[in-house]
Design a protein around this motif. Structure first.
Motif, PDB file in Angstrom:
ATOM      1  N   LEU A 124      18.756  63.295  67.766  1.00  0.00           N
ATOM      2  CA  LEU A 124      18.193  62.112  68.411  1.00  0.00           C
ATOM      3  C   LEU A 124      19.269  61.102  68.777  1.00  0.00           C
ATOM      4  O   LEU A 124      19.221  60.483  69.848  1.00  0.00           O
ATOM      5  CB  LEU A 124      17.156  61.460  67.484  1.00  0.00           C
ATOM      6  N   GLU A 125      20.260  60.947  67.893  1.00  0.00           N
ATOM      7  CA  GLU A 125      21.350  60.017  68.183  1.00  0.00           C
ATOM      8  C   GLU A 125      22.169  60.487  69.378  1.00  0.00           C
ATOM      9  O   GLU A 125      22.555  59.688  70.246  1.00  0.00           O
ATOM     10  CB  GLU A 125      22.234  59.866  66.940  1.00  0.00           C
ATOM     11  N   ASN A 126      22.465  61.795  69.422  1.00  0.00           N
ATOM     12  CA  ASN A 126      23.208  62.335  70.563  1.00  0.00           C
ATOM     13  C   ASN A 126      22.420  62.170  71.863  1.00  0.00           C
ATOM     14  O   ASN A 126      22.997  61.849  72.911  1.00  0.00           O
ATOM     15  CB  ASN A 126      23.531  63.808  70.325  1.00  0.00           C
ATOM     16  N   ILE A 127      21.120  62.411  71.806  1.00  0.00           N
ATOM     17  CA  ILE A 127      20.292  62.238  73.002  1.00  0.00           C
ATOM     18  C   ILE A 127      20.279  60.776  73.440  1.00  0.00           C
ATOM     19  O   ILE A 127      20.361  60.460  74.636  1.00  0.00           O
ATOM     20  CB  ILE A 127      18.870  62.749  72.734  1.00  0.00           C
ATOM     21  N   ARG A 128      20.213  59.856  72.462  1.00  0.00           N
ATOM     22  CA  ARG A 128      20.225  58.433  72.810  1.00  0.00           C
ATOM     23  C   ARG A 128      21.543  58.042  73.478  1.00  0.00           C
ATOM     24  O   ARG A 128      21.556  57.342  74.504  1.00  0.00           O
ATOM     25  CB  ARG A 128      20.007  57.598  71.550  1.00  0.00           C
ATOM     26  N   CYS A 129      22.665  58.510  72.894  1.00  0.00           N
ATOM     27  CA  CYS A 129      23.974  58.211  73.493  1.00  0.00           C
ATOM     28  C   CYS A 129      24.096  58.825  74.883  1.00  0.00           C
ATOM     29  O   CYS A 129      24.654  58.204  75.806  1.00  0.00           O
ATOM     30  CB  CYS A 129      25.086  58.730  72.582  1.00  0.00           C
ATOM     31  N   LEU A 130      23.555  60.024  75.051  1.00  0.00           N
ATOM     32  CA  LEU A 130      23.615  60.683  76.356  1.00  0.00           C
ATOM     33  C   LEU A 130      22.818  59.903  77.396  1.00  0.00           C
ATOM     34  O   LEU A 130      23.279  59.715  78.532  1.00  0.00           O
ATOM     35  CB  LEU A 130      23.080  62.114  76.212  1.00  0.00           C
ATOM     36  N   LYS A 131      21.661  59.428  77.036  1.00  0.00           N
ATOM     37  CA  LYS A 131      20.856  58.639  77.965  1.00  0.00           C
ATOM     38  C   LYS A 131      21.534  57.318  78.304  1.00  0.00           C
ATOM     39  O   LYS A 131      21.490  56.851  79.454  1.00  0.00           O
ATOM     40  CB  LYS A 131      19.472  58.372  77.367  1.00  0.00           C
ATOM     41  N   GLU A 132      22.201  56.733  77.321  1.00  0.00           N
ATOM     42  CA  GLU A 132      22.917  55.485  77.566  1.00  0.00           C
ATOM     43  C   GLU A 132      24.068  55.699  78.546  1.00  0.00           C
ATOM     44  O   GLU A 132      24.296  54.888  79.457  1.00  0.00           O
ATOM     45  CB  GLU A 132      23.423  54.915  76.241  1.00  0.00           C
ATOM     46  N   LYS A 133      24.795  56.803  78.371  1.00  0.00           N
ATOM     47  CA  LYS A 133      25.890  57.117  79.294  1.00  0.00           C
ATOM     48  C   LYS A 133      25.352  57.375  80.703  1.00  0.00           C
ATOM     49  O   LYS A 133      25.959  56.933  81.695  1.00  0.00           O
ATOM     50  CB  LYS A 133      26.663  58.336  78.797  1.00  0.00           C
ATOM     51  N   GLU A 134      24.254  58.066  80.820  1.00  0.00           N
ATOM     52  CA  GLU A 134      23.667  58.311  82.135  1.00  0.00           C
ATOM     53  C   GLU A 134      23.215  57.004  82.778  1.00  0.00           C
ATOM     54  O   GLU A 134      23.372  56.814  83.987  1.00  0.00           O
ATOM     55  CB  GLU A 134      22.487  59.268  81.999  1.00  0.00           C
ATOM     56  N   ARG A 135      22.667  56.087  81.986  1.00  0.00           N
ATOM     57  CA  ARG A 135      22.255  54.793  82.536  1.00  0.00           C
ATOM     58  C   ARG A 135      23.453  54.012  83.030  1.00  0.00           C
ATOM     59  O   ARG A 135      23.442  53.430  84.134  1.00  0.00           O
ATOM     60  CB  ARG A 135      21.501  53.998  81.465  1.00  0.00           C
ATOM     61  N   GLN A 136      24.529  53.979  82.218  1.00  0.00           N
ATOM     62  CA  GLN A 136      25.740  53.282  82.640  1.00  0.00           C
ATOM     63  C   GLN A 136      26.341  53.923  83.882  1.00  0.00           C
ATOM     64  O   GLN A 136      26.843  53.226  84.772  1.00  0.00           O
ATOM     65  CB  GLN A 136      26.754  53.279  81.495  1.00  0.00           C
ATOM     66  N   LEU A 137      26.276  55.228  83.943  1.00  0.00           N
ATOM     67  CA  LEU A 137      26.818  55.922  85.112  1.00  0.00           C
ATOM     68  C   LEU A 137      26.031  55.562  86.370  1.00  0.00           C
ATOM     69  O   LEU A 137      26.614  55.359  87.438  1.00  0.00           O
ATOM     70  CB  LEU A 137      26.772  57.437  84.874  1.00  0.00           C
ATOM     71  N   GLN A 138      24.721  55.453  86.268  1.00  0.00           N
ATOM     72  CA  GLN A 138      23.917  55.068  87.425  1.00  0.00           C
ATOM     73  C   GLN A 138      24.208  53.639  87.858  1.00  0.00           C
ATOM     74  O   GLN A 138      24.228  53.333  89.054  1.00  0.00           O
ATOM     75  CB  GLN A 138      22.434  55.223  87.093  1.00  0.00           C
ATOM     76  N   GLU A 139      24.470  52.755  86.888  1.00  0.00           N
ATOM     77  CA  GLU A 139      24.767  51.364  87.238  1.00  0.00           C
ATOM     78  C   GLU A 139      26.134  51.226  87.895  1.00  0.00           C
ATOM     79  O   GLU A 139      26.324  50.384  88.769  1.00  0.00           O
ATOM     80  CB  GLU A 139      24.701  50.485  85.982  1.00  0.00           C
ATOM     81  N   GLN A 140      27.117  52.065  87.486  1.00  0.00           N
ATOM     82  CA  GLN A 140      28.480  51.954  88.000  1.00  0.00           C
ATOM     83  C   GLN A 140      28.782  52.972  89.092  1.00  0.00           C
ATOM     84  O   GLN A 140      29.925  53.078  89.537  1.00  0.00           O
ATOM     85  CB  GLN A 140      29.474  52.145  86.849  1.00  0.00           C
ATOM     86  N   GLU A 141      27.772  53.673  89.551  1.00  0.00           N
ATOM     87  CA  GLU A 141      27.999  54.760  90.502  1.00  0.00           C
ATOM     88  C   GLU A 141      28.556  54.248  91.818  1.00  0.00           C
ATOM     89  O   GLU A 141      29.418  54.874  92.433  1.00  0.00           O
ATOM     90  CB  GLU A 141      26.679  55.493  90.740  1.00  0.00           C
ATOM     91  N   GLU A 142      28.102  53.084  92.297  1.00  0.00           N
ATOM     92  CA  GLU A 142      28.544  52.580  93.589  1.00  0.00           C
ATOM     93  C   GLU A 142      29.882  51.853  93.494  1.00  0.00           C
ATOM     94  O   GLU A 142      30.622  51.804  94.469  1.00  0.00           O
ATOM     95  CB  GLU A 142      27.476  51.625  94.141  1.00  0.00           C
ATOM     96  N   ALA A 143      30.190  51.283  92.337  1.00  0.00           N
ATOM     97  CA  ALA A 143      31.395  50.458  92.228  1.00  0.00           C
ATOM     98  C   ALA A 143      32.641  51.255  91.852  1.00  0.00           C
ATOM     99  O   ALA A 143      33.761  50.835  92.163  1.00  0.00           O
ATOM    100  CB  ALA A 143      31.171  49.339  91.204  1.00  0.00           C
ATOM    101  N   GLU A 144      32.506  52.374  91.173  1.00  0.00           N
ATOM    102  CA  GLU A 144      33.666  53.110  90.664  1.00  0.00           C
ATOM    103  C   GLU A 144      34.148  54.142  91.682  1.00  0.00           C
ATOM    104  O   GLU A 144      33.468  54.455  92.658  1.00  0.00           O
ATOM    105  CB  GLU A 144      33.300  53.804  89.341  1.00  0.00           C
TER     106      GLU A 144
END
Length: 347
Positions: free
Chosen positions: A102-122
């Motif tokens: 569950l912790e790994n899944i939570r971290c994975l979802k957090e990384k995917e969320r951050q990636l979606q937020e920074q997708e246009e700027a990076e």
């Protein structure tokens, strides 16, 4: 996980399948018009059918045990003496694995969320590296999920080897979640359908299909009759409504007729009053016109009298002036004559 559980070999002695029947005994049922739908056999007769039901019964039993593991994990002190040290140790290890997943899944979802937020700027290279990292982390979950499956099988093996502990755990069914209970109920319902299918012979299946077709055909005919009757009822209700409506209109007509008579009587009274008032107005108007004409005549007569009087006064004044002028003229003539006579005397 459910497929893995269903694929496990039998680990406990299941009850004799040929003694397992449907939930109610058909022999105790009253006469039923749907009798063609009820199989004539109440027991499984073939080895294949018994094996199929054995696998499904075992799967349901294992699902009932697995869905209570969350209760065991959250109530360790209450069930530790009941289940034993080996089962509790396996449950603790299983809980630790689940928490890590569950912790790994939570971290994975957090990384995917951050990636979606920074997708246009990076930059594109950075995004590619992040996506690769996420995919690697996803792939690392597979061994962990396999460990959880193995841990679940191990707990089931320990429970099945300890029937008393399994029975005590099953007694805690009220602690099962609603979703898990719905899943179990669906499996039990599926078992009933499968049992009925297995005890139905090919001939009974054909009769059942034919019976269902006849029922559907009869239902269609009945529906047509119902539609026709409903249309007739609607038409009659419409006519009836047209008749309640006609009566209402007649009642309204009677009321309006009475009202019309009252209005006519009032109109007649008003007409009489209007005629009387108009006659009075005409009389008053005639009197007023006569008075005005009389006033005009009087004013005209007064004007004539005043004009005549003014003329008389003027004429009188002029006559008096003429008389005074003649007197003065005579006095002058007399004075002249007297002077002439005086002159003659002096001579």
């Amino acid at each position: 996980m459910a497929l893995d559980i269903l694929a496990m070999a039998p680990l406990y002695q299941a009850p004799a399948i040929n003694r397992i029947g449907p939930k109610t005994d058909p022999s105790n049922r009253p006469a039923d018009p749907l009798k063609p739908l009820v199989p004539s056999r109440t027991k499984l007769t073939t080895i294949e059918a018994k094996r199929i039901m054995s696998i499904l019964d075992e799967a349901i039993y294992k699902v009932e045990l697995v869905t209570l593991l969350s209760y065991v994990a959250s109530n360790r002190e209450d069930v530790e003496g009941m289940l034993g040290e080996d089962i509790m140790r396996a449950v603790r290890e299983h809980e630790d694995l689940c928490q890590v997943l569950l912790e790994n899944i939570r971290c994975l979802k957090e990384k995917e969320r951050q990636l979606q937020e920074q997708e246009e700027a990076e930059e594109e290279g950075w995004l590619r590296d992040r996506l690769l990292s996420i995919e690697l982390q996803k792939s690392s979950l597979l061994p962990l999920m396999q460990q959880i499956k193995d841990s679940t099988k191990n707990i089931l093996r320990l429970l099945l080897s300890n029937p008393q502990a399994a029975r005590l755990l099953q007694m805690q069914m009220q602690s099962r979640s609603a979703e898990a209970q719905n899943f179990i109920d669906s499996l039990i319902e599926l078992r009933g359908f499968l049992f009925e299918k297995l005890v139905t012979s090919p001939m009974e299946a054909r009769d059942k299909a034919q019976f269902i077709q006849d029922i559907n055909r009869q239902n269609s005919n009945n529906q047509q009759i119902i539609d026709t009757l409903e249309n007739e009822l609607a038409e009659r209700m419409k006519n009836r409504n047209a008749e309640e409506e006609l009566e209402d209109l007649e009642a309204v007509h009677r009321e309006e007729k009475i009202t019309l008579e009252e209005l006519r009587w009032r109109h007649k009274v008003l007409v009489e009053e209007f005629v009387q008032i108009r006659e009075e107005r005409e009389i008053n108007s005639k009197k007023r016109m006569e008075a005005e004409q009389e006033m005009v005549r009087m004013v005209r007569a007064a004007t004539l009298i005043q004009a005549f009087w003014k003329g008389y006064l003027v004429r009188s004044l002029l006559r008096s002036k003429k008389k005074r002028g003649k007197g003065k003229a005579k006095g002058k003539e007399k004075g002249k004559q007297k002077g002439k006579e005086k002159g003659k005397g002096k001579k």
